[in-house]
Design a protein around this motif. Structure first.
Motif, PDB file in Angstrom:
ATOM      1  N   ALA A  52      32.544  40.702  39.230  1.00 40.75           N
ATOM      2  CA  ALA A  52      33.013  40.775  40.603  1.00 40.75           C
ATOM      3  C   ALA A  52      34.384  40.562  40.467  1.00 40.75           C
ATOM      4  O   ALA A  52      34.768  39.525  40.023  1.00 40.75           O
ATOM      5  N   PRO A  53      35.336  40.973  41.342  1.00 41.57           N
ATOM      6  CA  PRO A  53      36.681  40.554  41.535  1.00 41.57           C
ATOM      7  C   PRO A  53      36.972  39.200  41.874  1.00 41.57           C
ATOM      8  O   PRO A  53      36.072  38.883  42.786  1.00 41.57           O
ATOM      9  N   GLY A  54      37.928  38.679  41.420  1.00 41.97           N
ATOM     10  CA  GLY A  54      38.051  37.104  42.030  1.00 41.97           C
ATOM     11  C   GLY A  54      39.294  37.473  43.057  1.00 41.97           C
ATOM     12  O   GLY A  54      40.052  38.473  43.214  1.00 41.97           O
ATOM     13  N   VAL A  99      48.244  34.716  31.035  1.00 41.20           N
ATOM     14  CA  VAL A  99      47.527  35.125  32.239  1.00 41.20           C
ATOM     15  C   VAL A  99      46.165  35.150  31.963  1.00 41.20           C
ATOM     16  O   VAL A  99      45.579  35.860  31.089  1.00 41.20           O
ATOM     17  N   ALA A 100      45.519  34.546  32.979  1.00 41.28           N
ATOM     18  CA  ALA A 100      43.996  34.372  32.830  1.00 41.28           C
ATOM     19  C   ALA A 100      43.074  35.109  33.749  1.00 41.28           C
ATOM     20  O   ALA A 100      43.769  35.423  35.120  1.00 41.28           O
ATOM     21  N   ASN A 101      42.187  35.758  33.572  1.00 39.58           N
ATOM     22  CA  ASN A 101      41.355  36.457  34.297  1.00 39.58           C
ATOM     23  C   ASN A 101      40.442  35.471  35.195  1.00 39.58           C
ATOM     24  O   ASN A 101      39.933  34.281  34.910  1.00 39.58           O
ATOM     25  N   ARG A 102      40.422  35.937  36.522  1.00 38.64           N
ATOM     26  CA  ARG A 102      39.665  35.115  37.685  1.00 38.64           C
ATOM     27  C   ARG A 102      38.471  35.882  37.884  1.00 38.64           C
ATOM     28  O   ARG A 102      38.060  35.330  38.876  1.00 38.64           O
ATOM     29  N   CYS A 103      38.209  36.939  37.365  1.00 35.05           N
ATOM     30  CA  CYS A 103      37.025  37.808  37.792  1.00 35.05           C
ATOM     31  C   CYS A 103      35.903  37.177  37.062  1.00 35.05           C
ATOM     32  O   CYS A 103      35.888  36.170  36.452  1.00 35.05           O
ATOM     33  N   ALA A 104      34.671  37.271  37.854  1.00 31.97           N
ATOM     34  CA  ALA A 104      33.331  36.530  37.323  1.00 31.97           C
ATOM     35  C   ALA A 104      33.023  36.853  35.670  1.00 31.97           C
ATOM     36  O   ALA A 104      32.477  36.344  35.123  1.00 31.97           O
ATOM     37  N   GLY A 105      33.358  38.045  35.330  1.00 30.06           N
ATOM     38  CA  GLY A 105      32.912  38.279  33.973  1.00 30.06           C
ATOM     39  C   GLY A 105      34.280  38.257  32.958  1.00 30.06           C
ATOM     40  O   GLY A 105      35.259  37.919  33.271  1.00 30.06           O
ATOM     41  N   ALA A 106      33.828  38.565  31.464  1.00 31.31           N
ATOM     42  CA  ALA A 106      34.845  38.305  30.604  1.00 31.31           C
ATOM     43  C   ALA A 106      35.681  39.707  30.618  1.00 31.31           C
ATOM     44  O   ALA A 106      35.383  40.674  31.226  1.00 31.31           O
ATOM     45  N   VAL A 107      36.992  39.299  29.889  1.00 33.95           N
ATOM     46  CA  VAL A 107      37.780  40.415  29.907  1.00 33.95           C
ATOM     47  C   VAL A 107      37.353  41.301  28.874  1.00 33.95           C
ATOM     48  O   VAL A 107      36.902  41.209  27.763  1.00 33.95           O
ATOM     49  N   TRP A 108      37.487  42.725  29.345  1.00 31.33           N
ATOM     50  CA  TRP A 108      37.440  43.874  28.300  1.00 31.33           C
ATOM     51  C   TRP A 108      38.985  44.344  28.138  1.00 31.33           C
ATOM     52  O   TRP A 108      39.342  45.039  28.840  1.00 31.33           O
ATOM     53  N   GLY A 132      30.234  49.148  38.885  1.00 27.92           N
ATOM     54  CA  GLY A 132      29.908  48.048  38.171  1.00 27.92           C
ATOM     55  C   GLY A 132      31.090  47.604  37.256  1.00 27.92           C
ATOM     56  O   GLY A 132      30.725  46.531  36.672  1.00 27.92           O
ATOM     57  N   VAL A 133      32.142  48.179  37.612  1.00 27.51           N
ATOM     58  CA  VAL A 133      33.149  47.557  36.356  1.00 27.51           C
ATOM     59  C   VAL A 133      34.435  47.613  37.636  1.00 27.51           C
ATOM     60  O   VAL A 133      34.874  48.385  38.355  1.00 27.51           O
ATOM     61  N   THR A 134      34.914  46.397  37.273  1.00 26.59           N
ATOM     62  CA  THR A 134      36.243  46.061  37.883  1.00 26.59           C
ATOM     63  C   THR A 134      37.621  46.125  36.878  1.00 26.59           C
ATOM     64  O   THR A 134      37.578  45.795  35.750  1.00 26.59           O
ATOM     65  N   LEU A 135      38.374  46.898  37.449  1.00 27.22           N
ATOM     66  CA  LEU A 135      39.769  47.453  36.931  1.00 27.22           C
ATOM     67  C   LEU A 135      40.910  46.583  37.552  1.00 27.22           C
ATOM     68  O   LEU A 135      41.129  46.549  38.591  1.00 27.22           O
ATOM     69  N   VAL A 136      41.396  45.806  36.613  1.00 24.35           N
ATOM     70  CA  VAL A 136      42.557  45.035  37.191  1.00 24.35           C
ATOM     71  C   VAL A 136      43.911  45.417  36.813  1.00 24.35           C
ATOM     72  O   VAL A 136      44.026  45.595  35.292  1.00 24.35           O
ATOM     73  N   ALA A 137      44.945  45.472  37.510  1.00 23.96           N
ATOM     74  CA  ALA A 137      46.025  46.089  37.002  1.00 23.96           C
ATOM     75  C   ALA A 137      47.165  44.884  37.586  1.00 23.96           C
ATOM     76  O   ALA A 137      46.994  44.242  38.460  1.00 23.96           O
TER      77      ALA A 137
END
Length: 166
Positions: free
Chosen positions: A77-79, A32-41, A12-17
């Motif tokens: 979810a990943p964008g 650099v903006a997040n395009r995934c469905a949730g807020a950035v951690w 349930g967690v998306t890790l983005v590199a």
């Protein structure tokens, strides 16, 4: 400015590199903006987000020809793509020193005409205290505390007078 991204989704967690490339010949400030469905951690330093991070992405400077590696997590979810360059602008060459940055802020004091002077020159409480010290001094009963307080008051008055005369 270009990005290389990789995404991993687990439990349930998306890790983005993200690898940010600055192909320009000058430093660039980038968002650099997040395009995934949730807020950035964002990555954290102690209890605080690492510098440049907020709940929507990262903002910072990438030097000419340089790269910057970023990584964050999100519950969403990943964008496709998971991150994008929201904007860029040319950054100032070189990083200012703390003294230069503070000097750029200017004088923090309000203009003299914006401050209303007090209705009376010396507040009543201060007059009463000075009268008491004066009586003790006249009677020869001044204490060490009286002497220290009057000396501190004189020093403060001198500093204030000098500030007013600036």
């Amino acid at each position: 400015m270009r990005l290389e991204t990789e995404v991993y989704r687990r439990d349930g967690v998306t890790l983005v590199a993200v690898l940010v490339h600055n192909d320009d010949d000058h430093p660039v400030r980038v968002r650099v903006a997040n395009r995934c469905a949730g807020a950035v951690w964002p990555p954290r330093e102690g209890d605080l987000p690492a510098p440049g991070w907020d709940d929507g992405g990262w903002e910072g400077v990438v030097e000419p020809g340089g790269r910057r590696a970023l990584g964050y997590a999100t519950p969403g979810a990943p964008g496709s793509p998971p991150a994008e360059v929201a904007w860029t602008e040319r950054a100032a060459d070189g990083v200012p020193t703390t003294a230069e940055a503070v000097a750029d802020l200017g004088d923090p004091r309000p203009p003299r005409d914006a401050v209303t002077p007090p209705a009376e020159a010396v507040p009543e409480e201060t007059r009463a205290w000075l009268s008491g010290v004066s009586e003790r001094a006249t009677d020869g009963d001044a204490t060490d505390a009286d002497r220290e307080s009057v000396a501190a008051l004189a020093a403060r008055a001198t500093r204030l007078r000098e500030a007013v005369d600036e």
